[in-house]
Design a protein around this motif. Structure first.
Motif, PDB file in Angstrom:
ATOM      1  N   PRO A   1      29.273  35.122 -20.338  1.00  0.00           N
ATOM      2  CA  PRO A   1      29.027  33.915 -19.319  1.00  0.00           C
ATOM      3  C   PRO A   1      30.097  32.786 -19.769  1.00  0.00           C
ATOM      4  O   PRO A   1      30.532  32.715 -20.837  1.00  0.00           O
ATOM      5  CB  PRO A   1      27.661  33.591 -19.659  1.00  0.00           C
ATOM      6  CG  PRO A   1      27.047  34.597 -19.939  1.00  0.00           C
ATOM      7  CD  PRO A   1      28.096  35.383 -20.809  1.00  0.00           C
ATOM      8  N   LYS A   2      30.428  31.923 -18.720  1.00  0.00           N
ATOM      9  CA  LYS A   2      31.328  30.893 -18.668  1.00  0.00           C
ATOM     10  C   LYS A   2      30.709  29.725 -18.603  1.00  0.00           C
ATOM     11  O   LYS A   2      29.434  29.530 -17.935  1.00  0.00           O
ATOM     12  CB  LYS A   2      32.507  31.128 -17.657  1.00  0.00           C
ATOM     13  CG  LYS A   2      33.377  32.317 -18.250  1.00  0.00           C
ATOM     14  CD  LYS A   2      34.760  32.355 -17.336  1.00  0.00           C
ATOM     15  CE  LYS A   2      35.551  33.570 -17.483  1.00  0.00           C
ATOM     16  NZ  LYS A   2      36.225  33.399 -18.608  1.00  0.00           N
ATOM     17  N   THR A   3      31.332  28.201 -18.905  1.00  0.00           N
ATOM     18  CA  THR A   3      30.696  27.191 -18.791  1.00  0.00           C
ATOM     19  C   THR A   3      31.615  26.667 -17.571  1.00  0.00           C
ATOM     20  O   THR A   3      32.837  26.296 -17.821  1.00  0.00           O
ATOM     21  CB  THR A   3      30.479  26.541 -20.036  1.00  0.00           C
ATOM     22  OG1 THR A   3      29.986  26.817 -20.956  1.00  0.00           O
ATOM     23  CG2 THR A   3      30.367  25.014 -19.645  1.00  0.00           C
ATOM     24  N   VAL A   4      31.050  26.068 -16.466  1.00  0.00           N
ATOM     25  CA  VAL A   4      31.814  25.760 -15.334  1.00  0.00           C
ATOM     26  C   VAL A   4      31.053  24.467 -14.842  1.00  0.00           C
ATOM     27  O   VAL A   4      30.023  24.137 -14.696  1.00  0.00           O
ATOM     28  CB  VAL A   4      31.601  26.842 -14.440  1.00  0.00           C
ATOM     29  CG1 VAL A   4      32.464  26.227 -13.041  1.00  0.00           C
ATOM     30  CG2 VAL A   4      32.072  28.261 -14.509  1.00  0.00           C
ATOM     31  N   ILE A   5      32.467  23.437 -14.849  1.00  0.00           N
ATOM     32  CA  ILE A   5      31.972  22.035 -14.293  1.00  0.00           C
ATOM     33  C   ILE A   5      32.547  21.872 -12.767  1.00  0.00           C
ATOM     34  O   ILE A   5      33.565  22.250 -12.555  1.00  0.00           O
ATOM     35  CB  ILE A   5      32.374  20.964 -15.184  1.00  0.00           C
ATOM     36  CG1 ILE A   5      32.089  21.299 -16.607  1.00  0.00           C
ATOM     37  CG2 ILE A   5      31.988  19.570 -14.696  1.00  0.00           C
ATOM     38  CD1 ILE A   5      30.661  21.442 -16.906  1.00  0.00           C
ATOM     39  N   ILE A   6      31.611  21.282 -11.920  1.00  0.00           N
ATOM     40  CA  ILE A   6      32.191  21.376 -10.375  1.00  0.00           C
ATOM     41  C   ILE A   6      31.780  20.022  -9.969  1.00  0.00           C
ATOM     42  O   ILE A   6      30.711  19.586  -9.988  1.00  0.00           O
ATOM     43  CB  ILE A   6      31.388  22.341  -9.675  1.00  0.00           C
ATOM     44  CG1 ILE A   6      31.460  23.686 -10.216  1.00  0.00           C
ATOM     45  CG2 ILE A   6      31.693  22.358  -8.253  1.00  0.00           C
ATOM     46  CD1 ILE A   6      30.851  24.856  -9.256  1.00  0.00           C
ATOM     47  N   SER A   7      32.744  19.467  -9.678  1.00  0.00           N
ATOM     48  CA  SER A   7      32.653  17.920  -8.926  1.00  0.00           C
ATOM     49  C   SER A   7      32.580  18.154  -7.349  1.00  0.00           C
ATOM     50  O   SER A   7      33.347  19.087  -7.046  1.00  0.00           O
ATOM     51  CB  SER A   7      33.755  16.958  -9.171  1.00  0.00           C
ATOM     52  OG  SER A   7      35.001  17.391  -8.518  1.00  0.00           O
ATOM     53  N   GLY A   8      31.582  17.355  -6.637  1.00  0.00           N
ATOM     54  CA  GLY A   8      31.625  17.701  -5.519  1.00  0.00           C
ATOM     55  C   GLY A   8      30.809  19.037  -5.128  1.00  0.00           C
ATOM     56  O   GLY A   8      31.163  19.804  -4.192  1.00  0.00           O
ATOM     57  N   GLY A   9      29.852  19.279  -5.829  1.00  0.00           N
ATOM     58  CA  GLY A   9      29.299  20.622  -5.894  1.00  0.00           C
ATOM     59  C   GLY A   9      28.001  21.088  -4.977  1.00  0.00           C
ATOM     60  O   GLY A   9      27.249  21.961  -5.127  1.00  0.00           O
ATOM     61  N   THR A  10      27.538  19.954  -4.410  1.00  0.00           N
ATOM     62  CA  THR A  10      26.204  19.896  -3.706  1.00  0.00           C
ATOM     63  C   THR A  10      26.300  20.608  -2.120  1.00  0.00           C
ATOM     64  O   THR A  10      25.387  20.663  -1.451  1.00  0.00           O
ATOM     65  CB  THR A  10      25.231  18.773  -3.792  1.00  0.00           C
ATOM     66  OG1 THR A  10      26.114  17.716  -3.035  1.00  0.00           O
ATOM     67  CG2 THR A  10      24.856  18.304  -4.962  1.00  0.00           C
ATOM     68  N   ASP A  11      27.668  20.569  -1.638  1.00  0.00           N
ATOM     69  CA  ASP A  11      27.968  20.817  -0.379  1.00  0.00           C
ATOM     70  C   ASP A  11      28.946  21.981  -0.289  1.00  0.00           C
ATOM     71  O   ASP A  11      29.825  21.956  -1.252  1.00  0.00           O
ATOM     72  CB  ASP A  11      28.506  19.726   0.357  1.00  0.00           C
ATOM     73  CG  ASP A  11      27.465  18.812   0.998  1.00  0.00           C
ATOM     74  OD1 ASP A  11      26.483  19.219   1.515  1.00  0.00           O
ATOM     75  OD2 ASP A  11      27.531  17.412   0.568  1.00  0.00           O
ATOM     76  N   GLY A  12      29.072  22.831   0.759  1.00  0.00           N
ATOM     77  CA  GLY A  12      30.405  23.330   1.437  1.00  0.00           C
ATOM     78  C   GLY A  12      30.597  24.327   0.331  1.00  0.00           C
ATOM     79  O   GLY A  12      29.826  25.134  -0.482  1.00  0.00           O
ATOM     80  N   MET A  13      31.736  24.202   0.134  1.00  0.00           N
ATOM     81  CA  MET A  13      32.679  25.118  -0.827  1.00  0.00           C
ATOM     82  C   MET A  13      32.373  24.976  -2.317  1.00  0.00           C
ATOM     83  O   MET A  13      32.075  25.990  -3.159  1.00  0.00           O
ATOM     84  CB  MET A  13      34.171  24.872  -0.648  1.00  0.00           C
ATOM     85  CG  MET A  13      34.682  25.701   0.560  1.00  0.00           C
ATOM     86  SD  MET A  13      36.373  25.326   0.494  1.00  0.00           S
ATOM     87  CE  MET A  13      37.155  26.253  -0.871  1.00  0.00           C
TER      88      MET A  13
ATOM     89  N   SER B   1      32.849  24.159   6.227  1.00  0.00           N
ATOM     90  CA  SER B   1      32.067  23.332   5.512  1.00  0.00           C
ATOM     91  C   SER B   1      32.718  22.145   5.553  1.00  0.00           C
ATOM     92  O   SER B   1      33.638  21.523   6.204  1.00  0.00           O
ATOM     93  CB  SER B   1      32.346  23.952   4.047  1.00  0.00           C
ATOM     94  OG  SER B   1      33.623  23.527   3.583  1.00  0.00           O
ATOM     95  N   GLY B   2      31.739  21.052   5.344  1.00  0.00           N
ATOM     96  CA  GLY B   2      32.153  19.659   5.228  1.00  0.00           C
ATOM     97  C   GLY B   2      31.926  18.920   6.629  1.00  0.00           C
ATOM     98  O   GLY B   2      32.181  17.843   6.568  1.00  0.00           O
ATOM     99  N   ALA B   3      31.635  19.656   7.539  1.00  0.00           N
ATOM    100  CA  ALA B   3      31.579  18.887   8.871  1.00  0.00           C
ATOM    101  C   ALA B   3      30.440  17.878   8.634  1.00  0.00           C
ATOM    102  O   ALA B   3      30.542  16.767   9.573  1.00  0.00           O
ATOM    103  CB  ALA B   3      31.284  19.744   9.927  1.00  0.00           C
ATOM    104  N   ASP B   4      29.246  18.187   8.107  1.00  0.00           N
ATOM    105  CA  ASP B   4      28.225  17.286   8.128  1.00  0.00           C
ATOM    106  C   ASP B   4      28.563  16.047   7.384  1.00  0.00           C
ATOM    107  O   ASP B   4      27.905  14.773   7.526  1.00  0.00           O
ATOM    108  CB  ASP B   4      26.927  17.939   7.050  1.00  0.00           C
ATOM    109  CG  ASP B   4      26.342  19.074   8.155  1.00  0.00           C
ATOM    110  OD1 ASP B   4      26.476  18.768   9.423  1.00  0.00           O
ATOM    111  OD2 ASP B   4      25.758  19.864   7.684  1.00  0.00           O
ATOM    112  N   GLY B   5      29.705  15.964   6.317  1.00  0.00           N
ATOM    113  CA  GLY B   5      30.051  14.746   5.950  1.00  0.00           C
ATOM    114  C   GLY B   5      30.683  13.675   6.727  1.00  0.00           C
ATOM    115  O   GLY B   5      30.950  12.596   6.203  1.00  0.00           O
ATOM    116  N   ASN B   6      31.351  13.910   8.080  1.00  0.00           N
ATOM    117  CA  ASN B   6      32.090  13.185   8.513  1.00  0.00           C
ATOM    118  C   ASN B   6      31.188  12.053   9.239  1.00  0.00           C
ATOM    119  O   ASN B   6      30.118  12.292   9.825  1.00  0.00           O
ATOM    120  CB  ASN B   6      32.730  13.848   9.642  1.00  0.00           C
ATOM    121  CG  ASN B   6      33.687  12.914  10.363  1.00  0.00           C
ATOM    122  OD1 ASN B   6      33.606  12.172  11.025  1.00  0.00           O
ATOM    123  ND2 ASN B   6      34.872  13.215  10.143  1.00  0.00           N
TER     124      ASN B   6
END
Length: 275
Positions: free
Chosen positions: A6-18, A197-202
């Motif tokens: 297993p790896k340790t992964v950090i994701i910014s902006g990770g609650t939507d879309g991609m 993805s991301g359309a809801d953010g406009n």
């Protein structure tokens, strides 16, 4: 992948879309994933859907330097090793606004937060056997440029102009990191193209509706768009810098990947952070 720890992964902006799709894909492989996002409600929905202690959610406004530094400190306290940093955080701002640091919002969120996360988490990335940073922006596009006379767009602000400038800044960020940082981390600049993805953010409801309609017919499914990202986390490229535009590898000789401009932007950013 079978046989990989297993790896340790950090994701910014990770609650939507991609970003969200990447988090779920890595969790399905058994990874430890930390997702950073601004919305508590979206973070809690993701935690509920994933239903695993291997997922953490950190709420933060990444347009704030202090908030980025708080997040970095939290991550460093919990992880000595980070295998992958995936950078998605971005939001359109129709009108110019400034962060508490006095910076133009799009520049701060879309570019500066990625600069800070990559550089501040470098020791943890370098502790990994095969670390990778994946910056999701618009590499390959030639539209837009750094406004060297007015990077904070105090005059002639436009939301598209701000987005394009920050996109080109991320191109140069990848070049500078690969050339100057001396890090083990491989840096990937990735333009997924038009994705569902991301359309809801406009913030504009008319624009949001148009994007959603177009996405139904012309956009790539999110799962398809994140497939290369998920793969790079398992098997980072060997080159210090890799640039991919919608599946097409790009030459490093592109004008938008100019090393001189990358050095200039890095110097401007460092001076900005020094105050």
């Amino acid at each position: 992948m079978p046989g990989q720890p297993p790896k340790t992964v950090i994701i910014s902006g990770g609650t939507d879309g991609m970003g969200r799709a990447t988090a779920l894909a890595r969790l399905s492989r058994g990874d430890q994933v930390t997702v950073i996002g601004s919305s508590r409600a979206k973070g809690e929905r993701l935690l509920s859907e994933a239903d695993t202690p291997r997922l953490r959610f950190l709420q933060a406004d990444l347009s704030s330097v202090a908030e980025v530094e708080r997040v970095v400190a939290d991550i460093q306290d919990r992880h000595e090793v980070i295998d992958a940093l995936a950078l998605f955080a971005n939001r359109i701002s129709p009108k110019r606004r400034e962060t508490p640091d006095g910076l133009e919002y799009t520049f701060a969120l879309y570019y500066l937060s990625r600069y800070l996360l990559g550089h501040h988490l470098r020791p943890q990335l370098d502790a990994s056997t095969a670390p990778v940073i994946i910056n999701i922006a618009g590499v390959g596009s030639t539209a837009g440029a750094i406004n060297w006379q007015d990077p904070q767009l105090t005059t002639r602000y436009g939301q598209i102009r701000a987005q394009l400038q920050a996109g080109r800044a991320n191109d140069l960020l990848g070049v500078a990191f690969a050339n100057q940082a001396g890090s083990k981390a491989r840096y990937v600049l990735y333009h997924p193209g038009f994705t569902r993805s991301g359309a809801d953010g406009n913030p504009n409801p008319v624009t949001r509706a148009v994007i959603k309609l177009l996405a139904r017919f012309f956009a790539r499914p999110v799962e398809e768009a994140v497939r290369p990202i998920v793969s790079w986390i398992d098997n980072p490229p060997t080159d210090p810098l890799t640039a991919v535009d919608r599946g097409r590898p790009l030459e490093k000789s592109l004008p938008t990947l100019d090393p001189g401009a990358a050095e200039r932007l890095a110097a401007y950013t460092e001076a900005l952070l020094r105050g």
